[in-house]
Design an enzyme around this catalytic site. Structure first.
Site, mmCIF file in Angstrom:
data_model
loop_
_atom_site.group_PDB
_atom_site.id
_atom_site.type_symbol
_atom_site.label_atom_id
_atom_site.label_comp_id
_atom_site.label_asym_id
_atom_site.label_seq_id
_atom_site.Cartn_x
_atom_site.Cartn_y
_atom_site.Cartn_z
ATOM 1 N N ARG A 198 -49.630 52.156 44.270
ATOM 2 C CA ARG A 198 -49.388 53.052 43.437
ATOM 3 C C ARG A 198 -50.172 54.497 43.187
ATOM 4 N NH1 ARG A 198 -46.572 49.252 42.363
ATOM 5 N NH2 ARG A 198 -49.194 47.801 42.123
ATOM 6 N N THR A 199 -51.618 53.822 42.903
ATOM 7 C CA THR A 199 -52.667 55.042 42.927
ATOM 8 C C THR A 199 -53.129 56.233 43.645
ATOM 9 O OG1 THR A 199 -53.159 53.411 40.817
ATOM 10 C CG2 THR A 199 -55.114 55.742 41.067
ATOM 11 N N LYS A 249 -70.632 50.096 56.441
ATOM 12 C CA LYS A 249 -72.559 50.370 57.835
ATOM 13 C C LYS A 249 -73.221 50.534 56.185
ATOM 14 C CE LYS A 249 -70.194 53.279 61.151
ATOM 15 N NZ LYS A 249 -69.660 54.514 61.383
ATOM 16 N N ARG A 299 -61.521 55.167 43.771
ATOM 17 C CA ARG A 299 -60.850 54.322 43.439
ATOM 18 C C ARG A 299 -62.507 53.220 44.235
ATOM 19 N NH1 ARG A 299 -56.359 50.024 42.542
ATOM 20 N NH2 ARG A 299 -55.728 51.473 40.607
ATOM 21 N N HIS A 354 -59.768 53.529 33.624
ATOM 22 C CA HIS A 354 -58.508 53.959 34.617
ATOM 23 C C HIS A 354 -57.837 54.787 33.825
ATOM 24 C CE1 HIS A 354 -56.008 54.346 38.596
ATOM 25 N NE2 HIS A 354 -54.970 52.874 37.893
#
Lengths: 143, 306
Positions: B51-52, B80, B101, B129
């Protein structure tokens, strides 16, 4: 017990009993090559028992760290064997690179070059939190 | 440089302005179709999301902008060993705004310290959030007509539920909001939310274990998922995952005007039989998320351009 007076340096007095070793560790006093005296559990009219640290060096130390560990401690500056100044302590708004965040989910555990910053979140309860994850600072677990 | 790391980075007036703008876009999306032409959004998702990420991407596309990025750490240079700080400095050369995120708490803040473009926190571990909070606030305001004077029940994983932490921080700044926190003992609110946010704000709040006993009092019910990915111990997750399951039977004592929100994804904490109940707002909530992110992208780009 006889501890020689210091010539140029600091006397951190009225440390709550047991707090001297926290200060010794956080101020990295073990890395200094001058005389450092720790007096534990000295009798005190005000506190009952107190700790004292004497540092025979004019080198500056981070007073914010002392304020964080014990804001009621007093700092006397000694010059030429005489009391030259008394420094007032307060809880610092921020402490930087003194403690490590213990939250395994915090970005500071993996990101290189990031300062370890704790901010004063509640003066009344003397609570500091990590700037990044807001986990509470835990003094005694950072040994 | 203005970033959105924590919902508290926005003043209450700014939040209201953003919600007004989002409502305006919702009503007349055609007026904004060229608003971000020639601008690029980078979505840096070091942790999976549906969703986000998609709502950010859809938001930028509907503003006429373009999108680049990655959807898992394995497909970025993080695999890496590149630091978050280096990643955003590089991405800042290619994009005008970054939505990030990350599973580590505080990663977007660390990124913002080095970034040359605005950073939007799209979720950092179990911490914050803020864009979900803007979504939640838009939903509450549209469904209830106001952000003031109601009782909200927050149910489920309140310890690792970052959407809950941000929502509480935002609602404590509104008038007359009463909080009922419903969770098992192990998943209670963390201290920094309970003491530093709720208690300090002077808001009325209660912590309870039983959803049924408080159901009749609630105007808004905010359900959350017990998140497997936040547990170090699988046994703890299995023990707690079914603590609260909302069923039609449990809703019988609820107000007819109740609004049921959920940040989604849901696993089994809301019975699908509830989806057609008019009180279920969670799919509308997902829709509003796109519009509020459009408003936020517009605001941050506008401020960055000043």
């Amino acid at each position: 017990m006889n501890i020689d007076s210091i010539k140029n340096g600091l006397v951190i007095d009225h440390i709550r009993a047991g707090g001297a070793m926290d200060l010794y560790r956080l101020l990295h006093l073990g890395d200094m090559d001058c005389t450092v005296a720790i007096i534990k559990n000295a009798p005190s009219a005000k506190l009952g028992r107190k700790d004292i640290i004497k540092i025979d060096s004019p080198k500056d130390i981070d007073l914010g760290v002392i304020g964080f560990v014990d804001p009621d401690a007093t700092v006397n500056v000694i010059r030429d064997g005489k009391l030259a100044d008394k420094r007032k302590l307060d809880l610092p708004e921020r402490i930087v690179n003194v403690l490590k965040c213990r939250n395994p989910r915090c970005i500071t555990t993996v990101e290189p070059g990031l300062d370890q910053v704790f901010f004063l979140s509640d003066k009344a309860t003397h609570t500091y939190r990590c700037l990044y994850c807001e986990a509470r600072a835990e003094l005694n677990k950072n040994k | 440089m203005r970033h959105l790391i924590d919902i508290r980075d926005l003043a209450q007036g700014e939040i209201v302005s953003l919600l007004d703008l989002a409502d305006g876009i919702f009503a007349h999306p055609e007026d904004y179709r060229e608003a971000c032409r020639y601008k690029k959004l980078a979505t840096l998702f070091f942790e999976p999301s549906t969703r986000t990420r998609l709502s950010f991407e859809a938001a930028m596309m509907e503003l006429g902008g373009k999108v680049l990025g990655f959807s898992e750490a394995a497909s970025s240079s993080a695999s890496k060993g590149e630091s978050v700080s280096d990643t955003v400095r590089v991405v800042g050369c290619y994009a005008d705004v970054i939505a990030m995120r990350h599973p580590k708490e505080g990663a977007p803040l660390a990124a913002s310290l080095r970034s040359t473009v605005p950073i939007i926190n799209a979720g950092d571990g179990g911490h914050n959030h803020p864009t979900q909070t803007l979504t939640d606030l838009m939903t509450i305001r549209r469904e209830k007509g106001s952000l003031d004077n109601f009782t909200i029940g927050l149910c489920g994983d309140l310890k690792f539920g970052r959407t809950v932490h941000s929502l509480i921080a935002a609602l404590t700044r509104c008038e007359g909001v009463r909080f009922v926190c419903i969770s098992p003992e192990e998943l209670r609110l963390p201290g920094y939310v309970r003491q530093d946010v709720l208690a300090k704000s002077g808001a009325q709040f209660a912590e309870v274990r039983d959803l049924a006993e408080v159901m009749p009092e609630l105007d808004v019910l905010y359900m959350t998922r017990v998140q497997r990915e936040r547990f170090f111990n699988e046994e703890d997750y299995l023990r707690l995952k079914d603590s609260y399951i909302l069923t039609p039977a449990k809703l019988e004592s609820a107000k007819r005007s109740l609004a049921i929100l959920h940040p989604l994804p849901r696993v089994n904490e809301i019975d699908t039989a509830i989806d057609d109940d008019p009180r279920a707002c969670y799919f509308r909530q997902a829709l509003y998320g796109k519009f509020v992110r459009m408003a936020l992208i517009l605001k941050l780009l506008e401020e960055a351009g000043k």
